[in-house]
Design an enzyme around this catalytic site. Sequence first.
Site, mmCIF file in Angstrom:
data_model
loop_
_atom_site.group_PDB
_atom_site.id
_atom_site.type_symbol
_atom_site.label_atom_id
_atom_site.label_comp_id
_atom_site.label_asym_id
_atom_site.label_seq_id
_atom_site.Cartn_x
_atom_site.Cartn_y
_atom_site.Cartn_z
ATOM 1 N N HIS A 89 21.512 -11.027 8.080
ATOM 2 C CA HIS A 89 20.450 -10.221 7.464
ATOM 3 C C HIS A 89 19.148 -10.996 7.301
ATOM 4 O O HIS A 89 18.057 -10.458 7.483
ATOM 5 C CB HIS A 89 20.884 -9.700 6.094
ATOM 6 N N GLN A 114 0.827 -1.213 0.000
ATOM 7 C CA GLN A 114 0.000 0.000 0.000
ATOM 8 C C GLN A 114 0.863 1.266 0.000
ATOM 9 O O GLN A 114 0.454 2.291 -0.553
ATOM 10 C CB GLN A 114 -1.028 -0.024 1.144
ATOM 11 N N HIS A 168 11.216 15.420 -41.804
ATOM 12 C CA HIS A 168 12.436 15.715 -41.047
ATOM 13 C C HIS A 168 13.408 16.521 -41.910
ATOM 14 O O HIS A 168 14.034 17.466 -41.441
ATOM 15 C CB HIS A 168 13.116 14.408 -40.612
ATOM 16 N N ASP A 203 28.294 -0.011 5.100
ATOM 17 C CA ASP A 203 26.870 -0.103 5.439
ATOM 18 C C ASP A 203 26.409 1.117 6.225
ATOM 19 O O ASP A 203 25.248 1.498 6.176
ATOM 20 C CB ASP A 203 26.608 -1.350 6.292
ATOM 21 N N ASN A 239 10.291 -6.333 1.480
ATOM 22 C CA ASN A 239 10.089 -7.778 1.353
ATOM 23 C C ASN A 239 9.592 -8.115 -0.062
ATOM 24 O O ASN A 239 9.560 -7.260 -0.941
ATOM 25 C CB ASN A 239 9.113 -8.277 2.424
ATOM 26 N N GLU A 243 16.112 7.587 -44.604
ATOM 27 C CA GLU A 243 15.194 6.911 -43.674
ATOM 28 C C GLU A 243 13.746 7.145 -44.088
ATOM 29 O O GLU A 243 12.823 6.806 -43.327
ATOM 30 C CB GLU A 243 15.442 7.388 -42.234
ATOM 31 N N SER A 296 20.312 -9.905 0.180
ATOM 32 C CA SER A 296 21.651 -9.337 0.282
ATOM 33 C C SER A 296 22.725 -10.421 0.214
ATOM 34 O O SER A 296 22.459 -11.584 0.495
ATOM 35 C CB SER A 296 21.744 -8.565 1.597
ATOM 36 N N GLU A 322 26.940 -8.313 -4.727
ATOM 37 C CA GLU A 322 26.523 -6.993 -4.252
ATOM 38 C C GLU A 322 27.691 -6.326 -3.500
ATOM 39 O O GLU A 322 28.063 -5.202 -3.794
ATOM 40 C CB GLU A 322 25.318 -7.170 -3.314
ATOM 41 N N HIS A 323 28.247 -7.046 -2.525
ATOM 42 C CA HIS A 323 29.408 -6.558 -1.779
ATOM 43 C C HIS A 323 30.582 -7.485 -2.054
ATOM 44 O O HIS A 323 30.412 -8.708 -2.031
ATOM 45 C CB HIS A 323 29.163 -6.596 -0.269
ATOM 46 N N GLN A 374 26.923 -10.723 6.941
ATOM 47 C CA GLN A 374 25.959 -10.867 5.860
ATOM 48 C C GLN A 374 24.863 -11.847 6.239
ATOM 49 O O GLN A 374 23.677 -11.613 6.018
ATOM 50 C CB GLN A 374 26.661 -11.344 4.576
#
Lengths: 438, 438
Positions: B258, B186, B415, B356, B209, B410, B233, B322-323, B255
């Site tokens: 998480h 929402q 044009h 981080d 999530n 073209e 992650s 990612e890391h 890590q």
Amino acid sequence: MRVIKYPARETWASLLTRPSFDSTSLFETVQKILDDVRFNGDKAVKNYAKLFDKVSIDDLEVTKEEMLEAEKLVTINLKQAIEMARRNIWKFHSEQQQELPEIQTSPGVYCWQKAIAIEKVGLYVPGGTAPLFSTVLMLGIPAQIAECKEVILCTPPNNEGKIHPVVLYAAKVAGIHRIFKIGGTQAIAAMAYGTESVPKVYKIFGPGNQYVTAAKQLVSLRDVAIDMPAGPSEVEVIADDSANPVFVAADLLSQAEHGVDSQSILITVSENLVEPVLEQIELQLIQLPRKDLARKALENSKIIVLKTLEEAVAMTNEYAPEHLIISTRYFMGVAANIVNAGSVFLGNYTPESAGDYASGTNHTLPTNGHAKAYSGVNLDSFVRKVTFQQITQEGLTNLSNAIILMAENEELMAHSNAVKVRLQEEKEVEERLSSHRR
Amino acid sequence: MRVIKYPARETWASLLTRPSFDSTSLFETVQKILDDVRFNGDKAVKNYAKLFDKVSIDDLEVTKEEMLEAEKLVTINLKQAIEMARRNIWKFHSEQQQELPEIQTSPGVYCWQKAIAIEKVGLYVPGGTAPLFSTVLMLGIPAQIAECKEVILCTPPNNEGKIHPVVLYAAKVAGIHRIFKIGGTQAIAAMAYGTESVPKVYKIFGPGNQYVTAAKQLVSLRDVAIDMPAGPSEVEVIADDSANPVFVAADLLSQAEHGVDSQSILITVSENLVEPVLEQIELQLIQLPRKDLARKALENSKIIVLKTLEEAVAMTNEYAPEHLIISTRYFMGVAANIVNAGSVFLGNYTPESAGDYASGTNHTLPTNGHAKAYSGVNLDSFVRKVTFQQITQEGLTNLSNAIILMAENEELMAHSNAVKVRLQEEKEVEERLSSHRR
């Protein structure tokens, strides 16, 4: 064209509504083709070529011989024109390479950002009656400047299984590594998932019809990045009494000839401009080979008369046009207040067609109001900004209180511990050293 | 953790497979909520708060009084930590502002690119037990540097209808303009479409999530831009015999804490490192409050032993973490060859937790291999690069042959005509002038 004079502020939103373009209704059809190519590779690609393009292709990749043959078929004049465009596109886009300095954010904390080319990119250029070789230049040249390792192009063949020689020549000029005779959804699928012939890429660029757009949207959900969401092309002209109605009409028409769903909008603060522009449109329209198509597009198009340039700017920022031409006496002042547009053309001698082909700016731009959040294709579209950091023992000690306190307040104890074990080791070394000295 | 020694090249792809994360299965459920909020606004938002968050909210927006109250509840120590982080994030991101020069691509053809802030951006920060105030800083500060005109934050309230005071304090520090007590799908819907209380934004940022991720994907198809596709992650450590097993274990664990779907990978060229790292993981793990969760994440995690650093680099570029932490003796040499990673941490005293929280780099980074095509959040994420051009009469004459020839090839005659009418006018003026002189 509909003429709307001095509309009330609360009617603007509905006035600026675009012809609707929703490819989600095609998702089911397109997803089936994507899955088929994903699991059946070249075989599926060739089947769709037979089904949709009415052509049977043995070898999907364009050969060296075909490239040489194409080069012979392009006139010297056109080659020179392409060279001028290439040089200007190269100049403008290579200036976008910016080295950022390494920064010491705190004592002993060194951070920097490095622009690294996306290794594999796929370009899509639609077929149809006219060869869109300018798009090959607009997508291929920045990829070349960025030094992408593998740049491939997919474009549909004609019913003889051939690609237009100017497209092949432009691909050579733009340094594209491999070219495949594949069109439509199956081209997007081949580049997103790879087949026996076509390598999988990490990002797909380029325009296309509603099927191609839907395919790009679907593959971008999980599998590959895309340049931007696409929609029909559009131009807006802001004009005052210094504008030339002949030029304004020509600019509106050059948008209208793209397709029936193209949109041309004129916002003028001079009511006197309306009639001459309408007359000029009629005069110029009848001479165009694509007049039927352009006339249909003009049905979506509008001339809006407003009182002040301030209102014109406000309306423009609400509309967020792909192309914006500012034909006013003091165009720099107007331009300074534009925040939502893809590409802006200033003054009476800067037609959109200059940017479409040869001035050096890119012509792959956000449509459908997406200029509010997206940039047009530029050098950054072909690179990633990767951050690097190196922290000295002293630097980590400086940061340690902040990191430990923040991590523990986020209840992430292992994050805090990753700093503590390092401080601990430092302390132990110091103790060992001092006991040694004793 | 699974230990894999010297895997054959052809097994790498399957070794590097990530825990699967496909939010498309949620699309139907999520689309219903999006539509409900789109058409019923605040009323729908409040209903979902009751349904999902078990809380009844009268006023969705956080008040000034709540902000003042929150500020009093945050300790001075934590405020100082946040200030250190803010200052470093500000320093690193403000260096990314780059003025590009105006270029004359051809005589009389002036082109430039201007970075313009996205006017309205929406940040999402998930709720849960721990307040993720660091993400508020990481998204809010670059938006502030870019000078976005309207920066709003949505975050779910607790079951008393309150937002954690540190989150509110961080929002104040980051200059966020308005805060709404809305979570989940929402929240994404409210920001994408606007409600009576929540303004519609042009781009949505932030983690969440699977429902939030699915919602961001769906709204990005048509209505609003998003920062990047999200996934669990992950960290990868490249190590040789110079690495400290205590530090490596701490980094892998930071890590793993998480979430159960997080992934930690150690690639080592020193087989001797394996046992000490495994021992250290057990030792450190039992002390963690989140040990059960971390232990589950470690089931997805791997230690891979390779022969050479060249292989380690090749495998890293294939995985695109990612890391990436490089704990090797000559880390700069290894770093120079990394092309696919979100953020890179160099040497033994540069834990991921520094980035981080407090070193200044951004922690919103591409997961799930998306580092091959996407950058992490940076200043560019909050601006668009708009191109401007101004061409003189002479400049257009210089370009005219190229534009006309390319446009006509073209088959876009309008044009070409947009240039021809301008040349024509020039000729007529000249003729008029010369007849006047006669």
